[in-house]
Enzyme design. Sequence first.
Site, short mmCIF file in Angstrom:
data_model
loop_
_atom_site.label_atom_id
_atom_site.label_comp_id
_atom_site.label_asym_id
_atom_site.label_seq_id
_atom_site.Cartn_x
_atom_site.Cartn_y
_atom_site.Cartn_z
N ALA A 517 1.13 -0.90 0.05
CA ALA A 517 0.09 -0.05 -0.03
C ALA A 517 1.12 1.37 -0.01
O ALA A 517 0.73 2.27 0.43
CB ALA A 517 -0.72 0.04 1.32
N ALA A 709 7.40 13.92 2.04
CA ALA A 709 7.21 12.89 1.26
C ALA A 709 6.50 11.82 1.31
O ALA A 709 5.40 11.49 3.10
CB ALA A 709 8.56 11.81 1.45
N GLY A 711 3.57 7.78 -0.59
CA GLY A 711 4.49 6.70 -1.38
C GLY A 711 4.71 7.38 -3.33
O GLY A 711 4.22 7.67 -3.65
N GLU A 714 3.68 2.96 -6.05
CA GLU A 714 2.08 2.63 -7.47
C GLU A 714 1.78 3.46 -7.76
O GLU A 714 1.50 3.06 -9.36
CB GLU A 714 1.11 1.62 -6.67
CG GLU A 714 1.52 0.40 -5.30
CD GLU A 714 0.45 -0.24 -4.30
OE1 GLU A 714 -0.28 -1.00 -4.54
OE2 GLU A 714 0.48 0.55 -3.40
#
Lengths: 756, 160, 284
Positions: A517, A709, A711, A714
Amino acid sequence: MSERVVGRPHPIIDAAEKVSGATIFIDDLELPGALTGVALRSPHPHARVLNVDTSAAERLPGVAVVLSKNNTPDAPFGINHKDEAAFCREKVRYVGDEVAAVAAADEATAREALSLIRVEYEVLPTVADPFAALEPGAPLVHDSVAGNIANEFHIKRGAIDEAFEKADATFADEFHTHLAHQAYIEPTGCAAQWHPDGKISVWGCLQSVFLIRTFMLAPVMGMSADDFRVTQTKPGGAFGGKLDVKAALMAAMLSRAAEKPVKFMMSLEEDLIAMRPRMPVHISLESAWKNDGALAGKRVRIVAENGAYSSLSPAIMSSIALRTDNLYKTPAAEIQGRLVYTNIIPSGQMRGFGNVQATYAWESHLDNVADGLGLDPADLRLKNYTEKGDVSLHGWKIASCAVADATRYVVREMDWKAKRARGGKGRGIGLASCIHVSGNKGFSVELGPDDTDPSSGVVRVDEEGGVEIWSGESDLGQGATSVMAYIASEVMGIPVDRFKVPPTDTGYMPFGMGAFASRITLIGGNAVKLAAEDARRNLLDAAAEAMEIPADELEIVEGEVRAKALPERKMAVGEVVRRVGSVVEGEGKWLAGGDVLDKEKYGNPSTTYSFSTHGAEVEVDMETGVVTVLGVCCGHDPGRVINRLGAEGQVEGGVVQGMSYAMMEGLAPLEGHLRGKNFHDYLIATSMDAPPIEHDFFESMDPYGPYGAKGLAEVAINPITAAICNAVYHATGGARIRTLPVTPERVLEAIEEARI
Amino acid sequence: MSTYEIKFSVNGNDEILAVRGEETLLRALRRVGYVEVKLSCEGGDCGACAVLLDGVAVNACLVFVAQADGCEITTVRGVGTEDDLHPVQEQLIEKGGVQCGFCTPGIVVSAKALLDENPEPTREDIQRGLAGNLCRCTGYKKIFEAVSAAARQMKEGGDS
Amino acid sequence: MEFLRAASVDEALAAAGDGAAFVAGGTNLVPDVLFGRKKIARAVDISRLDELRFIEEADGKIRIGALATVTDLLDSRLIRDAAPPLYESALEFAGPLVRNRASVAGNLMDASPAADLAPPLLSQDAVVELASGEGERVLPLSEFFLDYRKTAARPEELMTAVVIDPLGTADRCAYYKLQLRRAMAIAVVGVAVVLRMEESVCEQAAIGMGAVAAVPYRASAAEAHLRGKEIGEAEIEAAAAAAADGARPIDDVRASGAYRRKMCGVLVRRLLKKALGMPHAAAV
């Protein structure tokens, strides 16, 4: 931004050992006296198991133990539904289902033993197609689950009927995605060692060493999670596939039964037919629009292929159903999802967690809409994107957002307007965007301890001035632990080359949920940042005493504690530690923001969200359907880049992996049997297929992220499939790819369909 | 079961081993400790087990070990180790051409063979030269950059 | 499995038969044995028989030794100049690691319907040389493939060379491999076309087809529409239609038979035009 380390390009911290072949992967791990474990897998998609006779196998010299339903307890497990057993009991439900397992002195003996196991099957009708599975009277995959429905929901939000009634235009489409594997190059494996005190050590290429204990090992083996010490070996790629690893259970059960260490390595074929590949899904979309291109509402109906067992599939379906609504200002939506059991390999999570599939469908649909409304596809998106400060229809709170900047970059760099004006002659361009979570509260409840989605870190400075970071979050090769080292280096003023981040180990490391995730940079990064700040304070306090200078007058520069006013008064960090007489430590923990969704799937599942836009230029051979991706251009909003080299690697790797998924991959089930059982039938992109990629980052400086920051893993893969399909549509003057992958044959069919 | 005693050198070390006829070079190398040669597809499809066999880059999984009797074998560790890296390895680090590292030993071997043959490869030469080595992490771009930079480094250094 | 290294062709022939198989590059045989697809009693290693590794011009022919590797084809000026379709097929063959080991004879002996080298070799009237304890014989490649994975070579026979006609200035040729990725791919369709022209008349036509039937084969019916004719659109269309008609493709994981059949027509049309330098709609 004056950071010394953050934002700059750095090699990953374990690059030297990797390029010299020194890294020990699970298959390289030596366990003295270890037995070889192998599984007997079902050759049938669906059959009743009448009898399993293991006696001949047990008698074979060199065989230590044979496990099957005969000698293991009936302890079903599963994250959402407890629908899976260690070994098939009344039925086998897919080709590859574990029927028995053997531990023997060597592989040849173990495989010979498998051939001696006699299983009596009563073959049952296979239900491989999800729509057939939904038909009344269809064979039941699980006898107790009526209609083969593993999960379903129906949500209406906003004035959806009115949106369609008052729309200037409505559009409808259907899309179908395929069964695709994570296709890491390292086949999965685990090792286990039973100890006389009843405890078990487990090693393996795992994405989460903590969670595998709680959702699989402990409940099935009737032990407590603490009875297992699980240590990660560096995975040779994972991409979601090494979260749910039954090999760990096989190794642990065999080791306990044999009272000896056991290594359980899957062959590539076993991996391809019996892990948990990306979920295939069938998506029907309807959308309602105003003439000016404002989205008024959408209806989505999903039939998702669960396969034989559920694993994380309900959550994946939910992600497919709702995700794209949050990328655009969506006033109303109606969403129906049905997750259907079939006699196919259980589907699961892969990089994107359903968002690759959802984004392919919705972003393909958007280009059809743009065509219908006579608008430019980029302009249509720019008009409807969500923005910072928005709360989406489903309750997502957008804390930072630079998707529009990313799209404008792609438009500019690709010479979009000029190239869009051409097209239809075998050459075209297209783009697509996405939104993604950075951690997901739902997993914390389903997989983790509670609703906190926590991470914690320990930073230890030793007497030589070296620093070790302990984090429960794992590196899958993507450079996650390097990100932690760079963050801590920035905080502590100690050079990066002094940092070590060992693979995760439940034996001594603080709890972390693991790598999935896109949660590590945000959640793990924040925990490590806090730990580094704590360690820095402790170092300065100790130095203050030793140097007889108040801590607030000291700083750490290049691994030395210096008096700010008198830089010649300094002491190496290692010396400070020696003076203290022990290791200097710092601790940090961070709990993710957001909520667990309510029963209606309303809420803010993640602290914050990341975005990206991918553009692709393609050439289509109009007679053969062969598509060549000439170039890819993309913009990403990861909040802030921590390690530029690593971030670029995520983008380039995600794009090619996504392109590969879009164009050539597929396990290709045929009547319940998979055909992509090796790397010449299951194709992934080679160096020859890799297109030139241009890209840049649009840093929205997230208020919650470490140094801003969030993710990236993905968002790097989600939009490329739709970007390619939209480019094919443009190049061909209307060939819309509604079923993946984009093979030459399918493109040719779509070209012919568009001509009619 | 027939076994044969064979001899070969691996990274300059002489090895004598008893092998079965059907044993592959890959399995045998790993069995005697050269685990830097990676086992994945065992069908010549992925390149993770690439080694130099008498200087020629091959998939170790496609060779019966007995066929390698008397040969010189070079694995990634014969190309370079941590304290004595080959330019290809140095540049893979510098340019970010390594992520999980599982395909990397094979990539290093293929890249070395490519540069030995062609010291000034174009991007297309590099793409072709690495076409037998699957990488799932990097998207290949940084690997191409690394091999290109290694070629420049070797030309300038003149000593590798 | 017994393993025996042959020091000479005679030694190899003496060890043949009784469940033995010759192994050269091993790129097909080794995994076939590992995964149990082939059971062999004895592997006779011929990989060191350097006398079978050559590419030479002799008596107006090109002789390719059985153990010439696919890389050797790429390194050969002779192949590049006088057998361009074979050169191109070598370029598309697997990847460098496999090309360095795979031998020309091995690719033919494996008898895959999709053997990459077969269509170009067929299009250059290849003849294979087979040796056994009984002596030697030659066989046109077009008669070598009998059925799916079945060849005319007897178990004790060793292929020693493949002989082709070099292409000269009067020859026109083209090759294409339709594949699902750009390297390391099994062909969906492979086609090689060679036309020997006498002024504007086609004196000889040879079309090699791969992956569209149980064996690679010459599209004779298509060739008949070209031979002895001045080739125009009508002849090309007739040849393309005949090539599609003559194909016997199957459905598999890569493509349907229907698509393959259609591609036979498309590619034969396109390659004929390309060979003749005629304009065509979409470039190969």
